[in-house]
Design a protein around this motif. Structure first.
Motif, PDB file in Angstrom:
ATOM      1  N   SER A 170      -5.979  -1.392  -2.467  1.00  0.00           N
ATOM      2  CA  SER A 170      -5.006  -1.316  -3.562  1.00  0.00           C
ATOM      3  C   SER A 170      -5.271  -2.442  -4.552  1.00  0.00           C
ATOM      4  O   SER A 170      -6.187  -3.247  -4.367  1.00  0.00           O
ATOM      5  CB  SER A 170      -3.575  -1.412  -3.021  1.00  0.00           C
ATOM      6  OG  SER A 170      -3.239  -2.761  -2.739  1.00  0.00           O
ATOM      7  N   SER A 171      -4.445  -2.512  -5.568  1.00  0.00           N
ATOM      8  CA  SER A 171      -4.581  -3.580  -6.567  1.00  0.00           C
ATOM      9  C   SER A 171      -3.693  -4.770  -6.239  1.00  0.00           C
ATOM     10  O   SER A 171      -3.359  -5.564  -7.117  1.00  0.00           O
ATOM     11  CB  SER A 171      -4.240  -3.035  -7.953  1.00  0.00           C
ATOM     12  OG  SER A 171      -5.175  -2.053  -8.345  1.00  0.00           O
ATOM     13  N   GLY A 172      -3.302  -4.910  -4.988  1.00  0.00           N
ATOM     14  CA  GLY A 172      -2.539  -6.063  -4.534  1.00  0.00           C
ATOM     15  C   GLY A 172      -1.228  -5.729  -3.866  1.00  0.00           C
ATOM     16  O   GLY A 172      -0.672  -6.543  -3.127  1.00  0.00           O
ATOM     17  N   CYS A 173      -0.712  -4.527  -4.123  1.00  0.00           N
ATOM     18  CA  CYS A 173       0.551  -4.125  -3.515  1.00  0.00           C
ATOM     19  C   CYS A 173       0.335  -3.570  -2.110  1.00  0.00           C
ATOM     20  O   CYS A 173      -0.792  -3.292  -1.696  1.00  0.00           O
ATOM     21  CB  CYS A 173       1.248  -3.078  -4.385  1.00  0.00           C
ATOM     22  SG  CYS A 173       1.763  -3.698  -5.999  1.00  0.00           S
ATOM     23  N   VAL A 174       1.439  -3.401  -1.388  1.00  0.00           N
ATOM     24  CA  VAL A 174       1.410  -2.763  -0.072  1.00  0.00           C
ATOM     25  C   VAL A 174       1.848  -1.325  -0.271  1.00  0.00           C
ATOM     26  O   VAL A 174       3.019  -1.037  -0.522  1.00  0.00           O
ATOM     27  CB  VAL A 174       2.343  -3.495   0.912  1.00  0.00           C
ATOM     28  CG1 VAL A 174       2.334  -2.790   2.268  1.00  0.00           C
ATOM     29  CG2 VAL A 174       1.914  -4.954   1.064  1.00  0.00           C
ATOM     30  N   GLY A 175       0.885  -0.402  -0.208  1.00  0.00           N
ATOM     31  CA  GLY A 175       1.171   0.999  -0.465  1.00  0.00           C
ATOM     32  C   GLY A 175       1.315   1.790   0.816  1.00  0.00           C
ATOM     33  O   GLY A 175       0.759   1.435   1.860  1.00  0.00           O
ATOM     34  N   MET A 176       2.075   2.888   0.722  1.00  0.00           N
ATOM     35  CA  MET A 176       2.282   3.766   1.887  1.00  0.00           C
ATOM     36  C   MET A 176       2.539   5.177   1.391  1.00  0.00           C
ATOM     37  O   MET A 176       2.651   5.416   0.179  1.00  0.00           O
ATOM     38  CB  MET A 176       3.439   3.257   2.751  1.00  0.00           C
ATOM     39  CG  MET A 176       4.781   3.200   2.030  1.00  0.00           C
ATOM     40  SD  MET A 176       5.962   1.994   2.744  1.00  0.00           S
ATOM     41  CE  MET A 176       5.425   0.508   1.892  1.00  0.00           C
ATOM     42  N   GLY A 177       2.619   6.114   2.308  1.00  0.00           N
ATOM     43  CA  GLY A 177       2.888   7.489   1.939  1.00  0.00           C
ATOM     44  C   GLY A 177       4.260   7.645   1.301  1.00  0.00           C
ATOM     45  O   GLY A 177       5.161   6.838   1.524  1.00  0.00           O
ATOM     46  N   SER A 178       4.428   8.708   0.545  1.00  0.00           N
ATOM     47  CA  SER A 178       5.674   8.893  -0.204  1.00  0.00           C
ATOM     48  C   SER A 178       6.889   8.981   0.716  1.00  0.00           C
ATOM     49  O   SER A 178       7.935   8.367   0.446  1.00  0.00           O
ATOM     50  CB  SER A 178       5.582  10.146  -1.072  1.00  0.00           C
ATOM     51  OG  SER A 178       4.597   9.983  -2.066  1.00  0.00           O
ATOM     52  N   GLU A 179       6.799   9.766   1.790  1.00  0.00           N
ATOM     53  CA  GLU A 179       7.938   9.907   2.695  1.00  0.00           C
ATOM     54  C   GLU A 179       8.223   8.603   3.422  1.00  0.00           C
ATOM     55  O   GLU A 179       9.399   8.235   3.600  1.00  0.00           O
ATOM     56  CB  GLU A 179       7.673  11.035   3.696  1.00  0.00           C
ATOM     57  CG  GLU A 179       7.661  12.421   3.064  1.00  0.00           C
ATOM     58  CD  GLU A 179       7.517  13.513   4.112  1.00  0.00           C
ATOM     59  OE1 GLU A 179       7.458  13.184   5.329  1.00  0.00           O
ATOM     60  OE2 GLU A 179       7.472  14.694   3.724  1.00  0.00           O
TER      61      GLU A 179
END
Length: 387
Positions: free
Chosen positions: A329-338
């Protein structure tokens, strides 16, 4: 700020013929045949229409002992104070505020009274502040009491003395001065360790009449905010394992696959402990606002802000191939939409996010969000202007 000190009206009030800036005397002199008591003879350190603000009011009695002193402003407010052990001097516990008219009334042990009026000079510049969290907020176990000032504060020790924190369980904590990410002066009150759930805390900023010092200006009002600590929960983010785990009362509630910042450059995520500052929901994220050029410009769901510099936990369905597998990612903590929507519903503003990983940018500064938890208790105490 230049201060005009008018000395001509600092007079002794002895008889019914008082100075022009004084009120009337309390009574006629005793005629020796059981008449009214003689007027009290007092002097007041502040006088005239341009008296110096920021100083305590002192009332001195020439003879006898003081039994009562009342100092009232034009809006019905009062200055509390105390009489000296010898009964001859009364001193207010708070300073006279700028741009305010006051009436002083005193009574001595013989029943004699006297009164005096004065007004302080208007401030050339006013300093204001912003308190967090907002009044009557319920927050997570890591949220500090935070004060951001509009103008610089040079007299930090005097300002800090006027910030009163009370808690329902005598929580140990300390103020620490930091530079907010906006560049403004800020002071946070952080507990020694995370708050206990159910704790109630109140901050009273009794700043009316305090000079910021330098070019910061005067404070011309008091402020109050309160908080209640909610559920005992925290979020652990393991960027090496690519997992985010919500813990409540020490037990795991749910573990989610995530993807953090790309290793090896400016896109790395912050490590250490960040505090959930705001649940912002669906927002527009643009890469140029965080110094990454024109890499992205998109609407992002379930956005939860962790730092002022732009690190969030949020939905990242476009990154699904890397969730639970790699940091991309560009620095964030990403996860699935649900998963992100579920966490958004469970998280509280003030929940700590404890982030670990071999390739992070290190810990955010204390003023970049609420980064105080990245400092030892001793180091945080050292940030107090009264340490």
């Amino acid at each position: 700020m230049p201060r005009a000190v008018v000395l001509g009206c600092t007079a002794v009030l002895a008889t019914s013929a008082l100075s022009a800036c004084s009120g009337g005397s309390g009574a006629k002199a005793d005629d020796g045949r059981g008449g009214a008591p003689a007027p009290a003879r007092i002097s007041v350190n502040l006088s005239g229409e341009q008296a110096e603000a920021g100083r305590p009011v002192t009332v001195e009695l020439a003879e006898g002992t003081l039994k009562r002193v009342a100092v009232r402003d034009g809006k019905g407010g009062t200055l509390d104070g105390a009489v000296s052990p010898d009964g001859r001097r009364w001193t207010s516990t708070r300073p006279a505020a700028p741009g305010t008219s006051y009436t002083v009334e005193a009574r001595d042990d013989k029943g004699g009274t006297a009164s005096k009026r004065f007004a302080t000079a208007k401030p050339e510049k006013i300093n204001k502040l912003t308190l967090a969290p907002g009044k009557n907020a319920t927050v997570g176990i890591a949220h500090p009491l935070s004060v951001v000032f509009d103008n610089p504060v040079k007299n930090k020790a005097e300002v800090e003395r006027r910030l009163k924190v009370t808690t329902s369980d005598r929580t140990t904590g300390s103020w620490g001065w930091v530079k907010d990410y906006s560049g403004r002066d800020r002071v946070d009150w952080r507990p020694k360790s995370y708050w206990k759930p159910g704790t109630k805390a109140t901050l009273k900023a009794e700043l009316n009449g305090v000079d910021s010092g330098g070019a910061g200006g005067w404070f011309v009002r008091d402020y109050t905010t309160t908080l209640t600590v909610g559920r005992n929960q925290l979020v652990k983010v393991d960027l090496d394992a690519h997992r985010l785990t919500l813990l409540r009362d020490g037990a795991e509630v749910r573990s989610l696959p995530v993807s953090g910042g790309t290793p090896g450059g400016d896109k790395r995520s912050w490590g250490g402990t960040s505090v959930l500052m705001a649940k912002e929901g669906t927002i527009n994220m643009r890469s140029e606002t965080v110094g990454l050029g024109d890499a992205y410009d998109k609407m992002v769901d379930s956005s939860m802000r962790l730092t002022w510099s732009g690190m969030y936990a949020h939905a990242a369905p476009w990154n699904r191939a890397f969730l639970g597998r790699a940091n991309h990612s560009s620095g964030c903590v990403g996860m699935g939409s649900e998963d992100a929507a579920w966490l958004f519903g469970q998280a509280q503003v003030g929940d700590p996010f404890e982030i670990t990983g071999a390739d992070t940018k290190g810990n955010p500064e204390a003023g970049n969000g609420y980064g105080a938890w990245n400092e030892s208790w001793a180091d945080w105490q050292g940030r107090s202007a009264l340490s």
